[in-house]
Design a protein around this motif. Structure first.
Motif, PDB file in Angstrom:
ATOM      1  N   GLY A   1      15.212  15.647  -6.220  1.00 43.86           N
ATOM      2  CA  GLY A   1      14.971  16.641  -5.170  1.00 43.86           C
ATOM      3  C   GLY A   1      16.227  16.912  -4.359  1.00 43.86           C
ATOM      4  N   ILE A   2      16.968  15.875  -4.001  1.00 42.99           N
ATOM      5  CA  ILE A   2      18.226  16.037  -3.261  1.00 42.99           C
ATOM      6  C   ILE A   2      19.247  16.786  -4.107  1.00 42.99           C
ATOM      7  CG2 ILE A   2      20.199  14.775  -2.305  1.00 42.99           C
ATOM      8  CD1 ILE A   2      18.173  12.634  -1.370  1.00 42.99           C
ATOM      9  N   LEU A   3      19.322  16.475  -5.388  1.00 39.27           N
ATOM     10  CA  LEU A   3      20.245  17.143  -6.303  1.00 39.27           C
ATOM     11  C   LEU A   3      19.926  18.636  -6.418  1.00 39.27           C
ATOM     12  CD1 LEU A   3      22.548  15.969  -8.107  1.00 39.27           C
ATOM     13  CD2 LEU A   3      20.943  16.149  -9.989  1.00 39.27           C
ATOM     14  N   VAL A   4      18.659  18.975  -6.544  1.00 43.09           N
ATOM     15  CA  VAL A   4      18.252  20.377  -6.640  1.00 43.09           C
ATOM     16  C   VAL A   4      18.545  21.102  -5.331  1.00 43.09           C
ATOM     17  CG1 VAL A   4      16.235  21.909  -6.827  1.00 43.09           C
ATOM     18  CG2 VAL A   4      16.540  20.022  -8.444  1.00 43.09           C
TER      19      VAL A   4
ATOM     20  N   TRP B   1       4.840  -5.860 -10.350  1.00 42.52           N
ATOM     21  CA  TRP B   1       5.623  -5.014 -11.236  1.00 42.52           C
ATOM     22  C   TRP B   1       5.167  -3.558 -11.196  1.00 42.52           C
ATOM     23  CZ3 TRP B   1       3.160  -2.468 -15.158  1.00 42.52           C
ATOM     24  CH2 TRP B   1       1.895  -2.923 -15.525  1.00 42.52           C
ATOM     25  N   GLY B   2       3.901  -3.321 -10.939  1.00 45.29           N
ATOM     26  CA  GLY B   2       3.394  -1.944 -10.829  1.00 45.29           C
ATOM     27  C   GLY B   2       3.977  -1.225  -9.620  1.00 45.29           C
ATOM     28  N   THR B   3       4.099  -1.946  -8.488  1.00 46.95           N
ATOM     29  CA  THR B   3       4.686  -1.375  -7.277  1.00 46.95           C
ATOM     30  C   THR B   3       6.165  -1.082  -7.491  1.00 46.95           C
ATOM     31  OG1 THR B   3       3.110  -2.668  -5.978  1.00 46.95           O
ATOM     32  CG2 THR B   3       4.969  -1.718  -4.800  1.00 46.95           C
ATOM     33  N   ARG B   4       6.855  -1.963  -8.193  1.00 45.66           N
ATOM     34  CA  ARG B   4       8.282  -1.765  -8.475  1.00 45.66           C
ATOM     35  C   ARG B   4       8.506  -0.521  -9.330  1.00 45.66           C
ATOM     36  NH1 ARG B   4      10.253  -7.936  -9.847  1.00 45.66           N
ATOM     37  NH2 ARG B   4       9.826  -8.748  -7.779  1.00 45.66           N
TER      38      ARG B   4
ATOM     39  N   GLY C   1      11.870   6.852  -6.184  1.00 43.48           N
ATOM     40  CA  GLY C   1      13.296   7.006  -5.888  1.00 43.48           C
ATOM     41  C   GLY C   1      13.947   8.042  -6.787  1.00 43.48           C
ATOM     42  N   PHE C   2      13.548   8.058  -8.059  1.00 44.51           N
ATOM     43  CA  PHE C   2      14.085   9.041  -8.999  1.00 44.51           C
ATOM     44  C   PHE C   2      13.698  10.461  -8.579  1.00 44.51           C
ATOM     45  CE2 PHE C   2      13.667  11.515 -12.945  1.00 44.51           C
ATOM     46  CZ  PHE C   2      14.983  11.455 -13.373  1.00 44.51           C
TER      47      PHE C   2
END
Length: 147
Positions: A21-24, A5-8, A15-16
């Motif tokens: 970063g892509i949005l900016v 669960w820590g890796t998830r 991912g967020f």
């Protein structure tokens, strides 16, 4: 192999961050065109435009704008049939400032036409301003060009 669960949670946060970063990056590449580069000076003189619009509303009819045979035809009210009309016609494109066009009105009579061959197929705000006997007139319409 199991993912804990820590890796998830780390993958979710990663991912967020990538998505933000892509949005900016995409928002910084966006082009913003102002309506006018000297909008402040035009705002100070806007009362003249309001007065010219009131003068135009006192005419027998507004300027007719039609499209025919690759031209935009402007039909001025009959009050100007005996006079030479002097003024400007501004085509403002909200989509792209490079598509804006300005034309000087040179009409002997009440009909004036402009070829639309070099203009883009888009929605334009057409701003017509003219003067006769020291009295200014102003009219604004939207025109969608079709070739």
């Amino acid at each position: 192999m199991k993912i804990g669960w820590g890796t998830r949670i780390a993958l979710l946060y990663g991912g967020f961050v990538v998505m933000i970063g892509i949005l900016v990056y995409n928002s910084m590449r966006q082009q913003f065109d102002l309506v006018s580069k000297d909008y402040y000076q035009k705002e100070l003189a806007f009362q003249e435009v309001i007065d010219a619009g009131k003068n135009q509303s006192g005419l027998s009819r507004p300027v007719d704008i039609t499209q025919a045979d690759g031209h935009i035809i402007f039909g001025f009210p009959p009050e100007f049939s005996e006079q030479d009309i002097k003024g400007t016609i501004n085509f403002y494109s909200p989509a792209n400032a490079a598509w804006d066009r300005n034309y000087a009105i040179a009409a002997n009579g009440i009909v004036f036409s402009i070829p639309i061959g070099t203009m883009e197929q888009t929605l334009y705000q057409v701003k017509i301003s003219w003067e006769y006997n020291g009295k200014k007139y102003y009219q604004e319409n939207e025109v969608s060009l079709k070739m």
